[in-house]
Write an enzyme that holds these catalytic residues in place. Sequence first.
Site, mmCIF file in Angstrom:
data_model
loop_
_atom_site.group_PDB
_atom_site.id
_atom_site.type_symbol
_atom_site.label_atom_id
_atom_site.label_comp_id
_atom_site.label_asym_id
_atom_site.label_seq_id
_atom_site.Cartn_x
_atom_site.Cartn_y
_atom_site.Cartn_z
ATOM 1 N N LYS A 182 -22.997 9.970 17.334
ATOM 2 C CA LYS A 182 -23.167 8.687 16.734
ATOM 3 C C LYS A 182 -23.526 8.915 15.158
ATOM 4 C CE LYS A 182 -26.559 6.133 15.774
ATOM 5 N NZ LYS A 182 -25.965 5.459 14.387
ATOM 6 N N GLU A 258 -33.554 17.965 13.168
ATOM 7 C CA GLU A 258 -33.623 18.584 11.641
ATOM 8 C C GLU A 258 -34.030 17.326 10.970
ATOM 9 O OE1 GLU A 258 -32.799 21.415 10.377
ATOM 10 O OE2 GLU A 258 -31.941 22.340 11.983
ATOM 11 N N CYS A 292 -32.527 16.579 2.361
ATOM 12 C CA CYS A 292 -33.746 17.216 3.062
ATOM 13 C C CYS A 292 -34.391 18.076 2.207
ATOM 14 C CB CYS A 292 -33.457 17.186 4.306
ATOM 15 S SG CYS A 292 -32.233 18.491 4.597
ATOM 16 N N GLU A 393 -42.015 11.650 1.478
ATOM 17 C CA GLU A 393 -40.646 12.073 1.455
ATOM 18 C C GLU A 393 -39.977 10.649 0.642
ATOM 19 O OE1 GLU A 393 -37.679 12.230 4.283
ATOM 20 O OE2 GLU A 393 -36.793 13.986 3.116
HETATM 21 P P1 NAD Z 1 -32.792 7.808 9.950
HETATM 22 O O1 NAD Z 1 -33.774 8.839 10.674
HETATM 23 O O2 NAD Z 1 -32.988 6.598 9.485
HETATM 24 O O3 NAD Z 1 -31.238 7.787 10.738
HETATM 25 C C1 NAD Z 1 -30.586 9.064 11.172
HETATM 26 C C2 NAD Z 1 -29.808 8.596 12.312
HETATM 27 O O4 NAD Z 1 -30.631 8.133 13.410
HETATM 28 C C3 NAD Z 1 -28.805 7.641 12.074
HETATM 29 O O5 NAD Z 1 -27.576 7.693 12.646
HETATM 30 C C4 NAD Z 1 -29.518 6.401 12.793
HETATM 31 O O6 NAD Z 1 -28.712 5.184 12.842
HETATM 32 C C5 NAD Z 1 -30.161 6.740 14.013
HETATM 33 N N1 NAD Z 1 -31.340 6.205 14.528
HETATM 34 C C6 NAD Z 1 -32.126 5.470 13.759
HETATM 35 N N2 NAD Z 1 -33.042 4.936 14.919
HETATM 36 C C7 NAD Z 1 -32.764 5.270 15.926
HETATM 37 C C8 NAD Z 1 -33.028 5.490 17.443
HETATM 38 N N3 NAD Z 1 -34.518 4.356 17.510
HETATM 39 N N4 NAD Z 1 -32.704 5.987 18.183
HETATM 40 C C9 NAD Z 1 -31.702 6.577 18.098
HETATM 41 N N5 NAD Z 1 -31.079 6.783 16.975
HETATM 42 C C10 NAD Z 1 -31.470 6.267 15.764
HETATM 43 O O7 NAD Z 1 -32.343 8.921 8.779
HETATM 44 P P2 NAD Z 1 -31.514 8.548 7.607
HETATM 45 O O8 NAD Z 1 -31.977 7.680 6.635
HETATM 46 O O9 NAD Z 1 -29.942 8.440 7.891
HETATM 47 O O10 NAD Z 1 -31.422 10.001 6.812
HETATM 48 C C11 NAD Z 1 -32.434 10.836 5.650
HETATM 49 C C12 NAD Z 1 -33.365 11.263 6.619
HETATM 50 O O11 NAD Z 1 -32.508 12.558 7.170
HETATM 51 C C13 NAD Z 1 -34.299 12.091 5.512
HETATM 52 O O12 NAD Z 1 -35.823 11.885 6.168
HETATM 53 C C14 NAD Z 1 -33.791 13.412 5.219
HETATM 54 O O13 NAD Z 1 -34.842 14.278 5.035
HETATM 55 C C15 NAD Z 1 -33.343 13.829 6.753
HETATM 56 N N6 NAD Z 1 -32.429 15.022 6.882
HETATM 57 C C16 NAD Z 1 -32.719 16.138 7.517
HETATM 58 C C17 NAD Z 1 -31.832 17.332 7.285
HETATM 59 C C18 NAD Z 1 -32.266 18.409 7.892
HETATM 60 O O14 NAD Z 1 -31.245 19.179 8.233
HETATM 61 N N7 NAD Z 1 -33.447 18.722 8.094
HETATM 62 C C19 NAD Z 1 -30.671 17.161 6.714
HETATM 63 C C20 NAD Z 1 -30.406 15.593 6.185
HETATM 64 C C21 NAD Z 1 -31.117 14.809 6.203
#
Ligand code: NAD
Length: 504
Positions: A182, A258, A292, A393
Site C-alpha cells: 500500500k 522505519e 527521514c 520532526e
Molecule cells: P505517514 O506516517 O503519514 O504515512 C505513511 C504511510 O502510512 C502512508 O502510506 C499512509 O497512507 C499510511 N497510513 C497512514 N495512517 C495509517 C493507518 N492508520 N494505518 C495504516 N497505514 C496508515 O508518513 P508520510 O507523511 O507519508 O511520510 C513521512 C514520514 O516518514 C516522516 O516521519 C519520515 O521521517 C518517515 N520516513 C522514514 C524513513 C525511514 O527509513 N526511517 C524513510 C522515509 C520516511
Amino acid sequence: MLDRPTKLQEYQTYIDGKWCNAASGKRFETYDPYTGEPWALIPECDAADVNLAVESAYRAFETGPWPAMTQTGRGKLMRKIAGLIEKHAEHLAKVEVRDNGKLISEMTAQLKYLPEWFYYYAGLADKIQGAVVPVDRPDHFNYILKEPVGVCAFITPWNSPLMLVGWKLAPALAAGCTVVIKPSEFTSASLLEFMKLVIEESGLPPGVVNVVTGYGAVAGEPLITHPKVAKVAFTGGSITGARVNELAARSFKKVSLELGGKSPNVVFDDCILEDAVAGAISGIFAATGQTCIAGSRLLLQETIHDAFVEKLVAMAKQARLGDPGLPETQVGPVTTPPQYQKILSYIDIAKDEGARCVLGGGPATREEGGGKYFVKPTIFTGVNNTMRIAQEEVFGPVLSVIKFKDEDEAVAIANDIAYGLGAGIWTRSLRRAHSVARRIKAGTVWVNTYRAVSFLMPFGGYKASGLGRENGAEAIEGYLQTKSVWINNGPGGGNPFVIKTASS
Ligand code: NAD
C-alpha cells in the site's frame, strides 16, 4: 524539461496478476506538486480490495509456481527485475518527479542505484541457510530450517516511493515471501508504473506482488489486521508507526518500522570547514529536507559558530529553486499541501520560541524560483535543544543551529531527543570520530560525510525512529521464520508425563 500533459492519466491497480479498478469504483486525484494541478487518477481501494490482494498473495505463497521455485530460480528472476529497472529507469524517474516533486537529478541517481538491491539480494536468495545442531542426545539428529514468513504487507510513505519499496521487496522476494503493497495516497503512480514495466514484465507468478492504492485508515488498516498477513514492513511517521505496531501486535505479526528522525549533525572546531558546511547543507536542504535522515539539528562548537554560520548562509543562499524536472534545480517543491502547511507552521513556532531566523523563513515566490508549494531554505540560530523546533520532526528545509562547548556536551545534546535515526560528525580527529560515533544513539553515524546509504549497510533507527533494520544481509532475517526439527533415531519411550531433557 518534464513533459506535463494536461489530460488526466488513468491508473488501475494490480491484484492477482491483473489490472483492475477498486471494487467500489472510487478513484482519487494525485497532484503534481510543482504546478499544484491534478495529473492522474488512482483507484481508491478499501477492505474488499485488500482482501482480494491478500488472498491472492496467500494462494501464491502456498501453491503454484512460486513456492515450487528453487532459491536459485528466485535469484535469477530477481536479476531480471534488476535489469528491467535499469531499462526503465529514466521513465520511472520522470514519473516520480511528476508525482512527488523530487529533483530529476536525485531521481536519476536513485533509479540508477536501485537495481543493486535486487542484484545483491538475488545473490543471497540461495545462501539462506539453516544449521545442523549437535544436541545433547546421541541418538538425535537436529536441524534448523529458515522459512519464508508468508504474506508481507508493505506500507510506504511519499518521500522516496520507489526506493523504499525496493528496500523491502528485494529481501522479501529473496526469502520467498509474497507481498501486498500500500503506497502513500500522495504518490502511487511510480509504483503502478513499476508494476507494469518491471514486475509484470519479469514474469513473476501472479499474486507474488500486489498493490492496493488508497488511504491509510481505509486500505492500510485492513491490510495490517488481515489474518493472512504474517509480517508488516512499515515506513512512515512515528505516530502512524505506533498505531501500525499496535494493530499488528493484536494478531502477533512480525513488524519492522522505519520511522521519523531529528538527526544531529555535529561539527567540531577541528573539522575541514568547507566539507562540513557542504555536509550541513546536504544534510538539510537535499530533497527539500523531506528525508527521514535530514540533519535538521546542526550542533556547532561555539569556537567556530559565527564563522560557520556565515559560510553556511552564504552557500544556502545560492541554492537554485525551481522546476524539479530541470537538471540544474537544487531545491524543489514540498510534496503535499498538508506538509507545506506543517513546515510553515513550524517556522512560526520557531519564531515564537525566540529562535533567530538568519535565512529564508517563509514561502518562496515565483520570482524567487518557487512554485505552488515552495518554502525557502530556512536557518534558525540561537536554538535551544528544549525548543519544539529542536525536538520535533519538521520534514522540510528548516535547519536549527544549536551551540555546544565540548565533546561531552555535544553527545548529551545529540542524544537528548526521542529519535535516533542518523547522526553526522565532522572532525579531523580519529579518536574523536570513533569515540563520538560509539556514544551517539542512532542507527547510522556518518563521519565527514552525510546521507550515504547502500544496499550493503544496515539501515534503521534507535528509540522512536523504529524497529528492525533494512538493507545489508541481516534485512533478510525480517522475512524469515526459524523452525527447529528434532529427529529421534533411537528408541522412543521415556516418561510421557515429563518434559524430555537430556537426563530424562
Ligand atoms: P505517514 O506516517 O503519514 O504515512 C505513511 C504511510 O502510512 C502512508 O502510506 C499512509 O497512507 C499510511 N497510513 C497512514 N495512517 C495509517 C493507518 N492508520 N494505518 C495504516 N497505514 C496508515 O508518513 P508520510 O507523511 O507519508 O511520510 C513521512 C514520514 O516518514 C516522516 O516521519 C519520515 O521521517 C518517515 N520516513 C522514514 C524513513 C525511514 O527509513 N526511517 C524513510 C522515509 C520516511
